[in-house]
Design a protein around this motif. Structure first.
Motif, PDB file in Angstrom:
ATOM      1  N   VAL A 135     -11.592   3.169  38.178  1.00 33.57           N
ATOM      2  CA  VAL A 135     -11.319   4.364  38.990  1.00 33.57           C
ATOM      3  C   VAL A 135     -11.129   3.960  40.446  1.00 33.57           C
ATOM      4  CG1 VAL A 135     -12.330   6.507  39.883  1.00 33.57           C
ATOM      5  CG2 VAL A 135     -12.450   5.994  37.443  1.00 33.57           C
ATOM      6  N   LYS A 136     -11.996   3.074  40.946  1.00 30.76           N
ATOM      7  CA  LYS A 136     -11.876   2.614  42.337  1.00 30.76           C
ATOM      8  C   LYS A 136     -10.546   1.896  42.554  1.00 30.76           C
ATOM      9  CE  LYS A 136     -14.134  -0.036  45.985  1.00 30.76           C
ATOM     10  NZ  LYS A 136     -12.998   0.193  46.803  1.00 30.76           N
ATOM     11  N   SER A 137     -10.168   1.042  41.629  1.00 33.97           N
ATOM     12  CA  SER A 137      -8.898   0.320  41.737  1.00 33.97           C
ATOM     13  C   SER A 137      -7.713   1.291  41.735  1.00 33.97           C
ATOM     14  CB  SER A 137      -8.778  -0.666  40.577  1.00 33.97           C
ATOM     15  OG  SER A 137      -7.491  -1.185  40.490  1.00 33.97           O
ATOM     16  N   GLN A 138      -7.760   2.278  40.854  1.00 31.10           N
ATOM     17  CA  GLN A 138      -6.658   3.241  40.765  1.00 31.10           C
ATOM     18  C   GLN A 138      -6.610   4.153  41.995  1.00 31.10           C
ATOM     19  OE1 GLN A 138      -7.770   4.735  36.898  1.00 31.10           O
ATOM     20  NE2 GLN A 138      -6.184   3.525  35.895  1.00 31.10           N
ATOM     21  N   MET A 139      -7.768   4.530  42.515  1.00 32.90           N
ATOM     22  CA  MET A 139      -7.788   5.348  43.732  1.00 32.90           C
ATOM     23  C   MET A 139      -7.250   4.553  44.924  1.00 32.90           C
ATOM     24  SD  MET A 139      -8.607   8.419  43.143  1.00 32.90           S
ATOM     25  CE  MET A 139      -8.777   8.950  44.837  1.00 32.90           C
ATOM     26  N   ASP A 140      -7.606   3.266  45.006  1.00 36.21           N
ATOM     27  CA  ASP A 140      -7.068   2.414  46.070  1.00 36.21           C
ATOM     28  C   ASP A 140      -5.549   2.327  45.974  1.00 36.21           C
ATOM     29  OD1 ASP A 140      -9.616   1.993  47.023  1.00 36.21           O
ATOM     30  OD2 ASP A 140      -9.837   0.014  46.087  1.00 36.21           O
ATOM     31  N   ALA A 141      -5.026   2.208  44.748  1.00 42.85           N
ATOM     32  CA  ALA A 141      -3.579   2.148  44.552  1.00 42.85           C
ATOM     33  C   ALA A 141      -2.916   3.450  44.998  1.00 42.85           C
ATOM     34  CB  ALA A 141      -3.260   1.854  43.091  1.00 42.85           C
ATOM     35  N   LEU A 142      -3.525   4.588  44.649  1.00 39.55           N
ATOM     36  CA  LEU A 142      -2.964   5.883  45.057  1.00 39.55           C
ATOM     37  C   LEU A 142      -2.979   6.047  46.574  1.00 39.55           C
ATOM     38  CD1 LEU A 142      -4.240   8.540  42.500  1.00 39.55           C
ATOM     39  CD2 LEU A 142      -1.884   7.899  42.986  1.00 39.55           C
ATOM     40  N   LEU A 143      -4.080   5.645  47.202  1.00 42.29           N
ATOM     41  CA  LEU A 143      -4.166   5.752  48.663  1.00 42.29           C
ATOM     42  C   LEU A 143      -3.127   4.859  49.336  1.00 42.29           C
ATOM     43  CD1 LEU A 143      -8.040   5.877  49.101  1.00 42.29           C
ATOM     44  CD2 LEU A 143      -6.420   7.764  49.204  1.00 42.29           C
ATOM     45  N   GLU A 144      -2.886   3.700  48.758  1.00 41.97           N
ATOM     46  CA  GLU A 144      -1.870   2.791  49.300  1.00 41.97           C
ATOM     47  C   GLU A 144      -0.460   3.352  49.123  1.00 41.97           C
ATOM     48  OE1 GLU A 144      -0.206  -1.479  47.846  1.00 41.97           O
ATOM     49  OE2 GLU A 144      -2.385  -1.314  48.023  1.00 41.97           O
ATOM     50  N   LEU A 145      -0.240   4.029  47.996  1.00 43.89           N
ATOM     51  CA  LEU A 145       1.085   4.576  47.690  1.00 43.89           C
ATOM     52  C   LEU A 145       1.321   5.974  48.269  1.00 43.89           C
ATOM     53  CD1 LEU A 145       1.318   3.480  43.965  1.00 43.89           C
ATOM     54  CD2 LEU A 145       2.747   2.646  45.838  1.00 43.89           C
ATOM     55  N   PRO A 202       1.884   7.359  51.248  1.00 42.40           N
ATOM     56  CA  PRO A 202       3.061   7.628  52.098  1.00 42.40           C
ATOM     57  C   PRO A 202       4.386   7.592  51.316  1.00 42.40           C
ATOM     58  CG  PRO A 202       1.597   6.044  53.141  1.00 42.40           C
ATOM     59  CD  PRO A 202       1.096   6.234  51.757  1.00 42.40           C
ATOM     60  N   TYR A 203       4.495   6.662  50.377  1.00 41.30           N
ATOM     61  CA  TYR A 203       5.708   6.574  49.565  1.00 41.30           C
ATOM     62  C   TYR A 203       5.836   7.805  48.658  1.00 41.30           C
ATOM     63  CZ  TYR A 203       9.036   4.939  46.080  1.00 41.30           C
ATOM     64  OH  TYR A 203      10.107   4.842  45.231  1.00 41.30           O
ATOM     65  N   ILE A 204       4.729   8.212  48.043  1.00 41.72           N
ATOM     66  CA  ILE A 204       4.737   9.397  47.185  1.00 41.72           C
ATOM     67  C   ILE A 204       5.102  10.635  48.004  1.00 41.72           C
ATOM     68  CG2 ILE A 204       3.292  10.904  45.762  1.00 41.72           C
ATOM     69  CD1 ILE A 204       1.728   8.363  44.928  1.00 41.72           C
ATOM     70  N   ARG A 205       4.604  10.695  49.232  1.00 42.39           N
ATOM     71  CA  ARG A 205       4.928  11.823  50.109  1.00 42.39           C
ATOM     72  C   ARG A 205       6.426  11.858  50.420  1.00 42.39           C
ATOM     73  NH1 ARG A 205       2.841  12.800  56.279  1.00 42.39           N
ATOM     74  NH2 ARG A 205       3.553  14.951  56.453  1.00 42.39           N
ATOM     75  N   SER A 206       7.030  10.694  50.642  1.00 45.22           N
ATOM     76  CA  SER A 206       8.473  10.664  50.921  1.00 45.22           C
ATOM     77  C   SER A 206       9.271  11.100  49.695  1.00 45.22           C
ATOM     78  CB  SER A 206       8.905   9.273  51.388  1.00 45.22           C
ATOM     79  OG  SER A 206       8.826   8.338  50.339  1.00 45.22           O
ATOM     80  N   LEU A 207       8.829  10.697  48.491  1.00 49.63           N
ATOM     81  CA  LEU A 207       9.496  11.156  47.271  1.00 49.63           C
ATOM     82  C   LEU A 207       9.322  12.663  47.096  1.00 49.63           C
ATOM     83  CD1 LEU A 207       8.507   8.318  44.762  1.00 49.63           C
ATOM     84  CD2 LEU A 207      10.736   8.683  45.833  1.00 49.63           C
ATOM     85  N   ASP A 259       3.667   1.416  39.264  1.00 53.70           N
ATOM     86  CA  ASP A 259       2.574   0.528  39.642  1.00 53.70           C
ATOM     87  C   ASP A 259       1.643   0.339  38.447  1.00 53.70           C
ATOM     88  OD1 ASP A 259       0.329  -0.724  40.775  1.00 53.70           O
ATOM     89  OD2 ASP A 259       0.742   0.195  42.715  1.00 53.70           O
ATOM     90  N   PRO A 260       1.466  -0.900  37.982  1.00 54.04           N
ATOM     91  CA  PRO A 260       0.612  -1.126  36.804  1.00 54.04           C
ATOM     92  C   PRO A 260      -0.860  -0.820  37.057  1.00 54.04           C
ATOM     93  CG  PRO A 260       1.312  -3.218  37.744  1.00 54.04           C
ATOM     94  CD  PRO A 260       2.055  -2.138  38.474  1.00 54.04           C
ATOM     95  N   ARG A 261      -1.261  -0.742  38.309  1.00 54.89           N
ATOM     96  CA  ARG A 261      -2.663  -0.432  38.618  1.00 54.89           C
ATOM     97  C   ARG A 261      -3.018   1.006  38.281  1.00 54.89           C
ATOM     98  NH1 ARG A 261      -2.840  -1.904  44.790  1.00 54.89           N
ATOM     99  NH2 ARG A 261      -0.842  -0.845  44.616  1.00 54.89           N
ATOM    100  N   LEU A 262      -2.033   1.898  38.247  1.00 56.49           N
ATOM    101  CA  LEU A 262      -2.327   3.317  38.060  1.00 56.49           C
ATOM    102  C   LEU A 262      -2.614   3.698  36.615  1.00 56.49           C
ATOM    103  CD1 LEU A 262       0.029   5.134  40.543  1.00 56.49           C
ATOM    104  CD2 LEU A 262      -2.409   4.736  40.698  1.00 56.49           C
ATOM    105  N   GLY A 263      -1.900   3.142  35.676  1.00 62.12           N
ATOM    106  CA  GLY A 263      -2.123   3.539  34.293  1.00 62.12           C
ATOM    107  C   GLY A 263      -1.753   4.995  34.077  1.00 62.12           C
ATOM    108  N   MET A 264      -2.545   5.679  33.272  1.00 67.15           N
ATOM    109  CA  MET A 264      -2.298   7.092  32.966  1.00 67.15           C
ATOM    110  C   MET A 264      -3.038   7.965  33.968  1.00 67.15           C
ATOM    111  SD  MET A 264      -0.836   9.056  30.852  1.00 67.15           S
ATOM    112  CE  MET A 264      -0.895  10.682  30.178  1.00 67.15           C
ATOM    113  N   THR A 265      -2.285   8.603  34.868  1.00 63.83           N
ATOM    114  CA  THR A 265      -2.857   9.437  35.926  1.00 63.83           C
ATOM    115  C   THR A 265      -2.471  10.890  35.675  1.00 63.83           C
ATOM    116  OG1 THR A 265      -2.599   7.619  37.485  1.00 63.83           O
ATOM    117  CG2 THR A 265      -2.978   9.792  38.408  1.00 63.83           C
ATOM    118  N   THR A 266      -3.448  11.773  35.799  1.00 64.28           N
ATOM    119  CA  THR A 266      -3.210  13.199  35.608  1.00 64.28           C
ATOM    120  C   THR A 266      -3.545  13.944  36.899  1.00 64.28           C
ATOM    121  OG1 THR A 266      -3.847  12.990  33.289  1.00 64.28           O
ATOM    122  CG2 THR A 266      -3.811  15.208  34.210  1.00 64.28           C
TER     123      THR A 266
END
Length: 136
Positions: free
Chosen positions: A63-73, A75-80, A29-36
């Motif tokens: 930060v708000k945009s990236q947090m929104d992307a993480l919250l949206e993703l 369930p998918y991250i949990r399945s992975l 997801d291009p919205r995330l960038g470099m996440t640690t």
């Protein structure tokens, strides 16, 4: 006597490692960038995992945009995560939280460095004035 490594601590570390690998290799997801992933705290019943994250870009709107992307993703991250942690009976629900400690640490370091530089400049200024007065 308590064990040296509790189960929740081992689960925290394992989930942190796996999430870091998932974000690095699987999520495009291009919205995330470099996440640690800084830390993971799993509840005692292993139903919830609080995931502390930081981003390379610490602008508030980014930060708000990236947090929104993480919250949206989430369930998918949990399945992975479930597919990579086959030894766990249930995978905790992921709750992402922005970790301000790194940004605050950098801010505090800069403030201390600035104060030290100002003190050195004052000491140098007063030191040369005193030596000038001594020579008179």
């Amino acid at each position: 006597m308590a064990r040296e490594f509790s189960r929740t601590r081992r689960v925290n570390e394992q989930i942190q490692r796996e999430l870091a690998m998932i974000l690095m290799r699987e999520i495009r997801d291009p919205r995330l960038g470099m996440t640690t992933i800084n830390d993971v705290e799993v509840s005692r019943d292993l139903n919830y995992a609080k995931v502390f994250v930081t981003f390379l870009d610490d602008e508030p709107e980014q930060v708000k945009s990236q947090m929104d992307a993480l919250l949206e993703l989430a369930p998918y991250i949990r399945s992975l995560l479930a597919s990579s942690l086959r030894n766990m009976r249930a995978i905790p629900e992921l709750r992402f939280t922005y970790d301000k400690s790194l940004v605050e640490g950098i801010r505090m370091t800069n403030a201390v460095n600035k104060a030290v530089a100002q003190d050195e400049a004052k000491a140098e200024k007063h030191g040369t004035q005193e030596s000038d007065e001594d020579q008179k």
